[in-house]
Structures are given as C-alpha cells and as structure tokens.
Design an enzyme around this catalytic site. Structure first.
Site, PDB file in Angstrom:
ATOM      1  N   SER A  43       8.982   6.452   2.268  1.00 13.49           N
ATOM      2  CA  SER A  43       8.184   7.410   1.517  1.00 13.49           C
ATOM      3  C   SER A  43       7.186   8.108   2.442  1.00 13.49           C
ATOM      4  CB  SER A  43       7.497   6.692   0.349  1.00 13.49           C
ATOM      5  OG  SER A  43       7.108   7.599  -0.648  1.00 13.49           O
ATOM      6  N   ASP A 184      12.870   7.176  -4.368  1.00 13.63           N
ATOM      7  CA  ASP A 184      11.883   6.702  -3.400  1.00 13.63           C
ATOM      8  C   ASP A 184      12.226   5.316  -2.844  1.00 13.63           C
ATOM      9  OD1 ASP A 184       9.525   5.726  -2.167  1.00 13.63           O
ATOM     10  OD2 ASP A 184       8.272   6.952  -3.471  1.00 13.63           O
TER      11      ASP A 184
END
Length: 284
Positions: A43, A184
């Site tokens: 991320s 994610d």
C-alpha cells in the site's frame, strides 16, 4: 546485500508520512535503508518502496512531507468505514474475513470520478518500468484472498502493481490485472513480513500494527521470522507518534507532525542497526 530486506507497510497518507520520517531519521543517522537487497512494499509502502528502489533520497521524501507535497486525498466517508468494518469484523476466520472484504470491494462503486492509477502515476512520476533491483509489491486477489507479491517478470506493469497494492476496499475500485481483480495488499497483513523469509536481516517499518479483522499482527509475524533465525527489527509508531498521527490516517493536515515523529523514532532506532545494516558506503 541480498541477505537484507526492507519491509514497508501500509498506513494511508498519515502512516506513510510517519514511515518516511523513520526512513529519513535512519538515513540522517548513517543507516541506509535503501541499501537492502530486497524491498517489499504494501500500500503506502508500495509507493515509497518503489521510489526508494529507484534511488530517491529519504531526505527529499521527508522534505516533501513537511511541505505538504505527495498529497493523496482519499475522502473516506462514514458509510464506507462502516461497511468496511461490517465486512471485516463479524468472523474470527481470517480467510472468511478477507473474502467478505473482497466481495464488498467488488460490489461497491466508490470514487466514480477518481482513478487510482492516476493517483499512483502522480506519486511515481516518471517511474513506469520495474527497477533493476529486487522489488516486491503486495496485493490481495479479491475473490480468493490470496496474497501475491508482484515483481519484475510478473506480467503486469509497475503502475498496475502499485495501484493494486493501494486499492483500499470500498474506497477505490479493485484493480483489474492479469485477468483477476486485486485489492489493497494490507487488508490481511499491514506489513506482510512473512514475505521476507529467506533473508538474514529484516528491517520492517509498519505504521499500523495489524489489519482490521482476525489477521496476524506485525509483531506476530516478526516473532515468526525471529523463530526462523531471521534477525528482525520491527519499527512501530510509539505513543508520541500515535498521538501525532491521530485516528484518521487519511487526514493530510497531520502528515507533517507524523513525519517529524517518525524522524525522531528513526534516529533513535539507528543505533541498534549500526553493526548489522548496510551504510551508504556499502553502495558506493
């Protein structure tokens, strides 16, 4: 240097600022975090890990945080937060939790006027091809919950890989790549320290200790690495840093304070790495 791994976790704009502060503090104290043989990013860590892998100076990244540059506006609503928690928390089964999040991400329609890939391109600038050095970018397959560590030769371009790693469920649409949809990389592990198995030295900088839901914490993963004989240094925000970061890790106004708190921690941690981590001279 291939026996060292730098692991950079997720944490939104504010957690990313703290992480950059840690990196800059380390560098100022004579430790070169970017000298790691392998960089593993999740991320926000995927964005900044990529930039480090291409040689961007941690001091410049830190300066940009203090100057309110590298800004990402996420605009997370209460409804999005509530639905995220509803998907992640009702079960104690990690696999079921991540599949519920994946399903929620696939059926949502967030940010119709925003393209995550455009955000990533703005953050990476001219960095569109994979670097020559080992870089691993994590993402989660939305339908199965499987963790993937993309790298050069994985079959997708760098922007797609980083965007996949940043596709927070319900905030951004899943990224379609390689015939699958990805969310994610921090949804089941904020740091993904397990991917550093096989290295002798690991430095993990993790803004959020654990993902939402019944998933292993960074501390647990670090303990597993140590049990496997890997010398592991895990840096988490201390009490002062958590106060500086606040609860809303998308609040850009908190980034400078978070970065300064990270810088203080990085400077303090550097003393423990002096004899075990590469220095700038090792890259010359």
């Amino acid at each position: 240097m291939n026996d060292t791994a730098l692991v950079l976790g997720g944490g939104g704009p504010v957690g990313g600022a703290w992480m950059i502060g840690v990196l800059a503090g380390l560098a100022e104290a004579g430790i070169d975090p970017a000298a790691a043989g392998t960089v593993i990013g999740t991320s926000a860590g995927a964005i900044y890990g990529t930039r480090l892998a291409f040689g961007e100076d941690p001091h410049e990244l830190y300066r940009r945080q203090l100057a309110d540059l590298d800004r990402i506006d996420m605009g997370v609503s209460l409804a999005q937060t509530a639905r995220f928690l509803w998907a992640a928390l009702p079960t104690r089964n990690p696999a079921r939790s991540i599949r519920r999040l994946g399903h929620a991400a696939l059926t949502a329609n967030p940010h119709p006027d925003h393209d995550l890939k455009d955000v990533v391109r703005a953050m990476l600038g001219d960095l569109t091809a994979w670097p020559d050095r080992p870089l691993r970018i994590t993402a989660i397959e939305a339908t199965t919950g499987r963790v993937e560590a993309f790298r050069a030769g994985s079959g997708l371009d760098l922007v797609d890989a980083v965007a996949a790693s940043c596709a927070v469920p319900l905030v951004w649409r899943p990224v379609t790549a390689l015939g699958r949809q990805w969310i994610d990389g921090g949804t089941r592990s904020t740091g993904n320290l397990q991917l550093a198995v096989g290295h002798r030295q690991v430095l993990a900088i993790t803004p959020i200790p654990s993902a939402v839901g019944p998933h292993p914490s960074a501390q647990h993963q670090a303990a597993e690495l140590r049990a496997a004989g890997v010398h592991t240094t895990l840096v988490l925000p201390d009490d002062e840093a958590r106060r500086a970061m606040g609860r809303d890790l998308t609040a850009n106004a908190r980034r400078p304070a978070a970065a300064r708190a990270g810088h203080r921690q990085g400077t303090a941690v550097a003393a423990t790495l002096t004899h075990i981590w590469p220095t700038p001279a090792d890259r010359d």
